[in-house]
Structures are given as structure tokens and as C-alpha cells.
Design a protein around this motif. Structure first.
Motif, PDB file in Angstrom:
ATOM      1  N   PHE A 319      88.407 -74.232  22.899  1.00  0.00           N
ATOM      2  CA  PHE A 319      89.667 -73.656  23.388  1.00  0.00           C
ATOM      3  C   PHE A 319      90.494 -74.691  24.147  1.00  0.00           C
ATOM      4  O   PHE A 319      91.715 -74.612  24.182  1.00  0.00           O
ATOM      5  CB  PHE A 319      89.350 -72.468  24.295  1.00  0.00           C
ATOM      6  CG  PHE A 319      90.557 -71.665  24.692  1.00  0.00           C
ATOM      7  CD1 PHE A 319      91.386 -71.107  23.728  1.00  0.00           C
ATOM      8  CD2 PHE A 319      90.860 -71.450  26.026  1.00  0.00           C
ATOM      9  CE1 PHE A 319      92.494 -70.355  24.093  1.00  0.00           C
ATOM     10  CE2 PHE A 319      91.970 -70.702  26.393  1.00  0.00           C
ATOM     11  CZ  PHE A 319      92.785 -70.154  25.424  1.00  0.00           C
ATOM     12  N   GLY A 320      89.802 -75.640  24.777  1.00  0.00           N
ATOM     13  CA  GLY A 320      90.540 -76.642  25.535  1.00  0.00           C
ATOM     14  C   GLY A 320      90.508 -76.397  27.032  1.00  0.00           C
ATOM     15  O   GLY A 320      91.137 -77.122  27.787  1.00  0.00           O
ATOM     16  N   SER A 321      89.775 -75.375  27.474  1.00  0.00           N
ATOM     17  CA  SER A 321      89.700 -75.139  28.911  1.00  0.00           C
ATOM     18  C   SER A 321      88.824 -76.196  29.581  1.00  0.00           C
ATOM     19  O   SER A 321      88.882 -76.369  30.788  1.00  0.00           O
ATOM     20  CB  SER A 321      89.189 -73.735  29.207  1.00  0.00           C
ATOM     21  OG  SER A 321      88.229 -73.328  28.268  1.00  0.00           O
ATOM     22  N   VAL A 322      88.012 -76.889  28.794  1.00  0.00           N
ATOM     23  CA  VAL A 322      87.299 -78.063  29.280  1.00  0.00           C
ATOM     24  C   VAL A 322      87.566 -79.172  28.260  1.00  0.00           C
ATOM     25  O   VAL A 322      87.542 -78.923  27.055  1.00  0.00           O
ATOM     26  CB  VAL A 322      85.779 -77.793  29.395  1.00  0.00           C
ATOM     27  CG1 VAL A 322      85.043 -79.070  29.761  1.00  0.00           C
ATOM     28  CG2 VAL A 322      85.496 -76.709  30.412  1.00  0.00           C
ATOM     29  N   ILE A 341      94.908 -75.948  26.515  1.00  0.00           N
ATOM     30  CA  ILE A 341      94.823 -74.523  26.247  1.00  0.00           C
ATOM     31  C   ILE A 341      96.045 -74.055  25.473  1.00  0.00           C
ATOM     32  O   ILE A 341      95.941 -73.309  24.505  1.00  0.00           O
ATOM     33  CB  ILE A 341      94.714 -73.759  27.577  1.00  0.00           C
ATOM     34  CG1 ILE A 341      93.366 -74.031  28.236  1.00  0.00           C
ATOM     35  CG2 ILE A 341      94.913 -72.271  27.371  1.00  0.00           C
ATOM     36  CD1 ILE A 341      93.258 -73.531  29.641  1.00  0.00           C
ATOM     37  N   ARG A 342      97.217 -74.551  25.912  1.00  0.00           N
ATOM     38  CA  ARG A 342      98.441 -74.051  25.297  1.00  0.00           C
ATOM     39  C   ARG A 342      98.575 -74.497  23.841  1.00  0.00           C
ATOM     40  O   ARG A 342      99.129 -73.772  23.015  1.00  0.00           O
ATOM     41  CB  ARG A 342      99.646 -74.482  26.129  1.00  0.00           C
ATOM     42  CG  ARG A 342      99.668 -73.814  27.495  1.00  0.00           C
ATOM     43  CD  ARG A 342     100.781 -74.323  28.368  1.00  0.00           C
ATOM     44  NE  ARG A 342     102.096 -74.045  27.824  1.00  0.00           N
ATOM     45  CZ  ARG A 342     102.765 -72.911  28.009  1.00  0.00           C
ATOM     46  NH1 ARG A 342     102.217 -71.957  28.742  1.00  0.00           N
ATOM     47  NH2 ARG A 342     103.934 -72.718  27.495  1.00  0.00           N
ATOM     48  N   TYR A 351      90.770 -66.769  23.609  1.00  0.00           N
ATOM     49  CA  TYR A 351      89.456 -66.959  24.259  1.00  0.00           C
ATOM     50  C   TYR A 351      89.231 -65.863  25.289  1.00  0.00           C
ATOM     51  O   TYR A 351      89.952 -65.772  26.270  1.00  0.00           O
ATOM     52  CB  TYR A 351      89.433 -68.335  24.928  1.00  0.00           C
ATOM     53  CG  TYR A 351      88.164 -68.676  25.677  1.00  0.00           C
ATOM     54  CD1 TYR A 351      86.915 -68.222  25.241  1.00  0.00           C
ATOM     55  CD2 TYR A 351      88.199 -69.468  26.823  1.00  0.00           C
ATOM     56  CE1 TYR A 351      85.765 -68.552  25.925  1.00  0.00           C
ATOM     57  CE2 TYR A 351      87.046 -69.803  27.513  1.00  0.00           C
ATOM     58  CZ  TYR A 351      85.829 -69.341  27.058  1.00  0.00           C
ATOM     59  OH  TYR A 351      84.688 -69.654  27.742  1.00  0.00           O
TER      60      TYR A 351
END
Lengths: 515, 377
Positions: A319-322, A341-342, A351
Motif C-alpha cells: 500500500f505504501g504506508s511503509v 499511499i496516495r 487498505y
């Protein structure tokens, strides 16, 4: 004389009670509506390494927390050295000689080893205050027994994780602990560090220390442990010397039914369908190490694994949160940017995080505000909030997803866990995502709401939504998924197709069993 | 007002708030969901008492004095509300008021820019400094807000003394004079500006997506971020707004005393914090709002004005407002946690409920219940 406790809710093995040093009899504990323990027994002999074995949620941690005084049981007894005891607080448990070493260390990082080992008023004193020389010497003597490679004056923050655990063990020794509770002590250690720790644990046992050990790794049981107690759904279902067990037998007891080991596919199976999401060699921190798989449209893939095996970190990395340490995530023709995230959202990734309270919802905001948060995250910030559309979102959540809310302005914190989870899932489904990532989609949710959520997810899947679900509840994965990836120590160790789905098989791989 | 009940699936219907009978009950409930309502009641009582005891209190002239006297406090409190709603705090506003006075002097007297553009430039400069320094350090680099704003407080203060040479510099401008001393429709221009700012701030916080972001970031920054909200941008803008409003407050003060003074606003941050807290915005963010803050500001204003008219030492104002702050916040906690607050609320206390939440949060131990009923696919 193993397996005395066959069946449900039996007492501990009677023959063992004679020389039992620590025993737990018929322990019960409820948290709200959830029974964490309902008849747990444990008999640990003096000077043995005893392991508590069980799936996620079987009550291991609660049992340990009772022993270490952090949780007070509703019913049942704890007997230490023949005397019934009530370790009602951590301090009292320590005074009785029960010390705990957890995965999250309880050390003061900016103080020295000596200050941490002789925490509080236990440092040596002289007439004008703390006698640092004597204190350091005392700690040095303990460290010598442990054969560690650091000094009493070292700062704890400078030590490695395994060394910090040694400090905790040293603290336990300094308090003349007789029972050492080790809760997943190896989860953050490298292979070499694990060997050092095991050598230490064995030598402590040989000197008469009683050790209760919790681990999610099968190989560690056979390598280290003398006897095991198996918990399932808060009950003790079996106990005995480890030599009487093999992997299949332990797994069978843990999941409650026998199962032939199904054939797993290792690595990535060639997919019939064209992949929508392609993950290649993904690494996230140290928690995910080189994971590759594909996910097709309308497919649900489950991620099974025991605590800390990397499922949550995998979802975070996609997802890109990390931010990703290495590897690529491709969705259709777009390569998802690491740590954005975006960008992921713009490409149709959603997510649902596992920790509803900390990561999922803003509890003080209303149902309508929470439902529209992701959907309106790219609206012009000075645009007027479209209140009418929000109301229709709430209405849709009520009719389509079975949300029960008083009105759109009701604060989310006032909803039950099940309804909060519906808000959380609906909030992302309103985005019409192509890929839905979910971590523990039904944690802390009542049975009725669970059924609603499963129905909802299966419906979305049939409409073509691709889902990646990480869950500690194997039954949930069996129900929802077309394929299951089993993770162990950050890597996918097995991939199971629907015809090979079986709880015992999943547990076997999740504990690091051979493929 | 209806009583809040958790309308759960029929199987487990349980009221979260126990139903109380009668109209008093619903009044209490309304008060308990809007903290400032209780303070507003207190404000009315105080207003009536001063009106009855002090003949000069409820006169048009005095009300004008009362309102204009809180103009700086008003501006700083509105800005502080936005920052506190995001879960932060801005100590540097105390110095921004004084600094902006000299920024105005610089634009107006030194560079000869006409008054109106100079005012606008001053407000923009306040916003730029607040957003670019405080906002970026806090929102982008993650430096704790107290550290940042203690630092910028000192920097702004020092800068003010440097540029002013610790002198008060007088300013004469027709526009400033009319802002400070004229009225329109019987209402001072200053008050019109205050009302205008309030309306804009209310609209932005309550009706725009940016306002949503402010509440979301304060309520749960992690969840907001995972929902695609620009947390950094929101924080930068919040500190820019507070800086800009403090600069506007500084300009209003210059218009009131026809001079820029380096010591203006040094203590306003404490009153502003009191007003925001009395108004129900909580430290930690996510809860509260502009309307409550205005009630808090008026409360402090009426208290000070009334006590001054009564001839009591102005120190009483500080004693009373201090006590009200603590009581208001205690009242607020009571609303949220209910009666258990009175039984046991010791910091660090460990109880089963907290343990359960912690364990849920960690997802270990007492994990989610297992499915007892199998669902057919």
C-alpha cells in the motif's frame, strides 16, 4: 505417559503433579464477551524447559500474563512449590520468583546495564548513597554467568536486541527468580543469536531454573524444550514430554482435528488468469524478506502466518504506508511508488488496516465523516463539504453493508466493534478499488457482523474485486480465499490451492515445518 | 434531544448511555455533549450579575470597550484553536503579535506601502513565517511542537527587540485610525473584523474538506494518513493560519494604540490557551471548535471587564479564570469518561479494560473470538 489430557477440559496430568514446581489449575478469564481462558491447566516441573504451544488466540499470552501478575484470573488457581499463590501484580509475581522476558523489552534504554539489572532500590548502597562500584561488581558477576559480551556500564540503547534480552534475563537472575517466563523471545533474533540464547537457557535449566517458553517455531520446540502443553481456544488439550510428539501430532492438537499433510506449491505457481497485481522480491524492513506473488482480478489470496511472520508488513509495503526496502509492486501497467499511499490509492488500491482503533477510524468523528474520508481525500481542500452525498453514503452503508447507526452524525466511537469494522470496510469499498488489502478483517467483531462482512466480501469478489487478506484466523482464510500463502519469518514458505486447504497443513508451514 | 443508544444487531442491543427520564436529563445530556454550553450558561449568569450590580456594565459604550479589548485575544485564540485541533500547540504566537506590529511598521513606514496592502502583507508574512518555520518543522520533519514553538517564540521575540531597538514606534495612518476608533452601524470596525474572521474560520473548519482534515489529523493522524489525507500539508496550513491570525491581531493592536510596541502580546498566549480550553477544544486535538473558543474569549473578557468595573483587583480575574480552566477541563473529562472518573483515574493505573484494549490493539493474547458459527460460502 504423554497425552493424559486427551479430550476437552481435562485436568493436568496427575502423575506429574507430584514433582510439579509450578502448576495452574482450571484457569478461567473473560475479557468482556470473549473467553480468553476457559479451563487452562499447566504443570511445570522443577528445572525443565516447558513450552506453551497454541495457535493465535488460544490463550497462551493470557496464561503467561496471569502468571506474571498482569492479568487477574476470574477463576482457577496457581500453585508454586506446593503453595497456592495469587500473583495479582507484576511486583508480587517477581517477589515470588516469577520473572518475565517479553519480546518488547521493558528496559530503560538510556540507563546503563547495571541500572537496568538492579532496577529501583536494589542497587548496593553505602552511607552516602548508591555504591556504584559494588553495584557494577554485582552485575558483572551475573553477566559472567551468562557469558555475554557487554559490560555493566554499557548503555542499554547501545546493545543489540539479543543483548537486551540478556539484560532482562540478568535482571531476573539478580532477583533470584526461580521461574523464567519467555514470551516469544526469539521473534526478533537472528539465527546465530537464537543459538546463543538457547545455550544460555539450557545452562540456566541445568542450574535448576524452571523455564516456560512460548514460541511459534516448531523447530525450536524440538531443539530446546523438554515438555510441552498445548492450548486450544483457551483450554489445555494435551501435555507431555516432547519426545512423545512429532510435528503432525502437535499440529493436530493445535487445530483440533487430524489432517493428512496436503501438497503445497512452493514459490509462485503459474497463474491461469492474467495477474492484476504483481509483487516481486518485496522486502519491508526486516519483517518481509523477498516475497513474490500475483493476484488476479476477482481472486482472493490469503496470507496465513503466526504472530510476527510478516503479513501486516507485507500489506503495508504494497500500500505504501511503509516504504519498501526492495522489490516492485505492479498494478496493471502502473508501477506503484514505494511509500506513497496516495499513488496507491490513485491506482485503485485500498487498505483496511488491522488495528481499527489506532489506524482505521477517527473515533471522535462521525460515521459520515469517516465513511467519506478516503473518498474525498483528493477533493479540493477549500471546496464545500458535500453533506448530501455523505448522507447518501451512510444510507448506502446501511442498506448495502448492513451498518447499524443511529444517524449520520453519530460518533464512530459510539458504534459497536462490528459496526465500526463495517464503516472501515465500506469507507474503502466506496472508492471502488481494484485491489483491496485487508489485515485481520474481522478482529474484535461479533459473530453476526462477521457473517455480514464475509457475505459482503464474497459479493465484492464475485464482482471482480481482487483481495489480499492477512488473517490470524485460519477459518476465515479457508472461507474467503482461492489461494493461501503461508508466511514464516518474513518469507512465503508455502502456497496452497483451494483443494489443498486444510488447517493442519497451514499450521504445519506457519510453524516452519518442512515443505 | 434523544438519548444516545447503540442500536446494535438485534442479538445484542445494549444502551451505551443509561436512559434518564425527564427534561432535565435531556438538558444535561445536551450540556454534556457540548462543553461550552455549560460555560455559556456561566457566562450568561456572570453577565446578568454584572449588569445588576454594576450600572455602567451593560451600556453600549462599555460593551464596545469590552469587545475591542479582547480583539488580540480573539485572533490569537482562533488561530490557536486550529492548531490545537490538529493536536499541536503554538507558543510562538505570543511573539508573533509583537513581531507583526513591526512588520507592519516596516512595510508601511520604511517601504512606504499604503496601509491596506501593508496590512495584507503583514498577515501574509505572519502566515508564511508560521507555516514555513513552525509548520514544516512540525509537520514535515516531525520535531515536537513544544520544542519548535519554544524555539520560534524566542527567535521571534529576539527579532522584535532587534528591529525595534526595544523602542515603541508610533504609527499614524488614517486607515489604522478608522480601524481602531471608528464604527460602522454603531459597531466598531475592529468588532466587524473580529466577526468576519470568526465567520470565515467557522466556515473553513466546519464546511470545507480542509476543516475535515484538521479534525481528522487531530483525532487520529495515523488513520487520516492511511486514508490519503495530506497530514503534513494540513499541519503546515494550520500553523500558517495561526501565524496569520496572530499577525492580524498585532495589526489590530497597532491600530488601537497607534504604535508598534515590542512587549505587546507577551502574555496573550496564556489567556488564549485558557479561552480555547474553556471552549472545549482539548489538548491532543480532534475535539472542540471555534464557537466554544469564542465563548471562552467572551468569558474571559466579561470577567475582566466586570471585575474592573467592580473595583476589584484585576488579579482576581487571573484566579477565577485559572480555576475555570481546570474545572472546565475536568468537566470535559467527566463527560467523556463518566462517573468512573470520580472513582479511579490515576495516571498509569492499570485495569482490565485498559489491558483488554492494549491486547486488542496488539492483536495478541486475547485475540479476536473464533467463529463459532460457520458461514456458508
Amino acid at each position: 505417559m504423554a497425552r493424559v489430557c486427551e479430550g476437552e477440559g481435562l485436568s493436568s496430568d496427575d502423575e506429574g503433579t507430584k514433582d510439579a514446581y509450578l502448576s495452574v489449575v482450571d484457569l478461567h478469564k473473560r475479557f468482556g464477551g470473549i473467553a480468553a481462558l476457559r479451563g487452562a491447566h499447566l504443570t511445570v516441573h522443577r528445572g525443565e524447559i516447558h513450552s506453551l504451544v497454541g495457535a493465535n488466540g488460544s490463550g497462551k499470552s493470557t496464561l503467561l500474563n496471569v502468571l506474571s501478575g498482569q492479568v487477574f484470573p476470574d477463576a482457577g488457581a496457581v500453585v508454586l512449590d506446593g503453595r497456592p499463590v495469587r500473583p495479582g501484580s507484576p511486583t508480587r509475581a517477581l517477589a515470588m520468583g516469577i520473572a518475565t522476558v517479553t519480546q518488547e523489552t521493558t528496559l530503560a534504554p538510556h540507563l546503563s546495564v547495571t541500572e537496568n539489572v538492579l532496577l529501583g532500590p536494589r542497587k548496593r548502597r553505602n552511607w552516602y548513597g548508591i555504591d556504584w562500584r559494588a553495584s557494577h561488581e554485582e552485575v558483572a558477576r551475573i553477566l559472567e554467568q551468562l557469558e555475554v559480551d557487554f559490560e555493566p556500564k554499557d548503555l542499554v540503547s547501545r546493545l543489540r536486541t539479543d543483548q537486551q534480552q540478556m539484560v532482562e534475563i540478568a535482571r531476573a537472575l539478580s532477583m533470584r527468580a526461580k521461574v523464567l517466563l519467555l514470551d516469544e523471545p526469539t521473534s526478533a533474533l537472528s539465527q546465530h543469536e537464537v543459538e546463543v540464547l538457547f545455550r544460555l537457557i539450557r545452562s540456566l535449566r541445568d542450574r535448576g531454573m524452571t523455564i516456560v517458553f512460548v514460541s511459534h517455531r516448531m523447530s525450536e520446540l524440538f531443539e530446546l524444550v523438554d515438555r510441552i502443553t498445548i492450548l486450544r481456544d483457551g483450554q489445555t488439550v494435551d501435555a507431555g514430554p516432547i519426545v512423545d510428539y512429532d510435528v503432525e501430532r502437535i499440529v493436530e492438537k493445535m487445530v483440533g482435528r487430524a489432517g493428512r499433510l496436503r501438497q503445497a506449491v512452493v514459490g509462485n505457481d503459474a497463474q491461469a488468469r492474467t495477474p492484476l497485481l504483481s509483487v516481486r522480491d518485496l522486502c519491508v524492513g526486516t519483517q518481509v524478506r523477498g516475497v513474490s506473488f500475483d493476484l488476479a482480478q476477482g481472486e482472493a489470496v490469503g496470507i496465513a502466518g503466526l504472530g510476527g511472520s510478516g503479513g501486516t508488513a507485507l500489506l503495508d509495503g504494497i500500500f505504501g504506508s511503509v516504504a519498501r526496502a526492495a522489490g516492485t509492486v505492479q498494478l496493471g501497467s502502473a508501477l506503484l511508488r514505494s511509500g506513497s499511499i496516495r499513488h496507491a490509492m490513485a491506482n485503485g488500491v485500498a487498505y483496511v488496516p488491522g488495528d481499527r482503533k489506532q489506524l482505521g477510524l477517527v473515533p471522535n468523528m462521525s460515521v459520515a465523516e469517516n465513511l467519506s474520508m478516503a473518498l474525498t481525500s483528493d477533493a479540493g481542500r477549500l471546496r464545500r463539504v458535500r453533506v448530501g452525498r455523505e448522507r447518501s453514503l451512510v444510507q448506502a452503508a446501511i442498506t448495502e453493508f448492513g451498518l447499524v447507526a443511529k444517524d449520520a452524525r453519530q460518533s464512530c466511537s459510539m458504534l459497536s466493534g462490528g459496526n465500526q469494522q463495517k464503516v472501515l470496510i465500506a469507507k474503502w469499498l466506496f472508492e471502488h478499488p481494484r485491489v483491496l488489502l485487508m489485515d485481520e478483517p474481522t478482529r474484535g467483531v461479533d459473530v453476526g457482523a462477521k457473517r455480514d462482512i464475509y457475505d459482503l466480501l464474497l459479493k465484492e469478489k464475485s464482482k471482480g474485486l481482487a483481495m489480499l487478506i492477512s488473517s490470524s484466523e485460519t477459518e476465515e482464510l479457508l472461507l474467503l480465499c482461492d489461494r493461501i500463502l503461508v508466511m514464516f519469518r518474513g518469507a512465503v514458505v508455502a502456497e496452497l490451492q483451494r483443494d489443498a486447504f486444510d488447517e493442519a497443513t497451514i499450521m504445519h508451514y506457519a510453524m516452519g515445518g518442512a515443505v | 434531544m434523544t438519548v444516545t443508544t447503540d442500536v446494535e444487531s438485534p442479538a445484542q442491543k445494549r444502551p451505551l448511555v443509561r436512559r434518564r427520564a425527564g427534561r432535565t436529563a435531556s438538558l444535561l445530556q445536551w450540556m454534556s455533549t457540548n462543553q461550552y454550553v455549560a460555560v455559556f450558561g456561566l457566562l450568561i449568569v456572570m453577565f446578568v450579575v454584572f449588569t445588576v450590580t454594576q450600572g455602567r456594565f451593560f451600556t453600549a459604550a462599555n460593551i464596545r470597550v469590552l469587545l475591542t479589548s479582547v480583539s488580540i485575544l480573539w485572533m490569537v485564540s482562533l488561530g490557536l484553536t486550529v492548531v490545537m485541533l490538529t493536536g499541536g500547540y503554538d507558543l510562538s504566537l505570543a511573539a508573533m503579535v509583537g513581531l507583526s506590529g513591526f512588520m507592519f511598521v516596516g512595510f508601511f513606514s520604511t517601504f512606504g506601502i499604503p496601509a491596506l496592502p501593508a496590512i495584507i502583507l503583514t498577515v501574509l508574512a505572519g502566515a508564511l513565517v508560521g507555516g514555513a518555520v513552525n509548520g514544516l518543522l512540525i509537520g514535515w520533519l516531525g520535531v515536537p511542537f513544544l520544542v519548535v514553538t519554544i524555539g520560534t517564540l524566542s527567535i521571534f521575540e529576539g527579532t522584535t527587540y532587534l528591529v525595534s531597538g526595544t523602542q515603541t514606534i508610533s504609527v499614524t495612518s488614517g486607515l489604522l485610525n478608522s480601524i481602531g476608533f471608528s464604527s460602522a452601524g454603531g459597531v466598531p470596525i475592529t468588532v466587524w473584523i473580529m466577526i468576519g474572521t470568526l465567520l470565515v474560520a467557522y466556515f473553513v473548519l466546519r464546511r470545507t474538506y480542509f476543516g475535515r482534515d484538521v479534525y481528522a489529523v487531530g483525532g487520529n493522524a495515523a488513520a487520516a494518513r492511511l486514508s490519503g489525507v495530506h497530514v503534513t500539508r494540513t499541519l503546515v496550513l494550520a500553523y500558517a493560519i495561526s501565524g496569520g491570525l496572530a499577525a492580524l491581531g498585532g495589526v489590530l493592536e497597532v491600530s488601537r494604540i497607534s504604535a508598534a510596541s515590542p512587549t505587546i502580546g507577551n502574555t496573550v498566549i496564556f489567556s488564549a490557551t485558557a479561552a480555547v480550553l474553556i471552549g472545549g477544544t482539548v489538548l491532543g486535538g480532534g475535539i472542540g471548535g471555534i464557537v466554544g473558543t469564542v465563548v471562552g474569549v467572551l468569558f474571559l473578557g466579561v470577567l475582566q471587564n466586570g471585575l474592573a468595573l467592580s473595583g476589584l483587583a484585576s488579579s482576581w480575574q487571573e484566579v477565577v479564570s485559572g480555576a475555570i480552566v481546570v474545572l472546565a477541563v475536568l468537566f470535559h473529562q467527566f463527560q467523556h469518561k463518566g462517573y468512573p472518573l470520580l472513582r479511579r483515574q490515576r495516571p498509569g493505573a492499570h485495569d482490565d479494560a485498559a489491558a483488554r484494549e492494549a491486547q486488542f490493539a496488539r492483536g495478541r493474547g486475547t485475540d479476536a473470538p473464533r467463529v463459532d458459527t460457520h458461514v456458508s460460502a
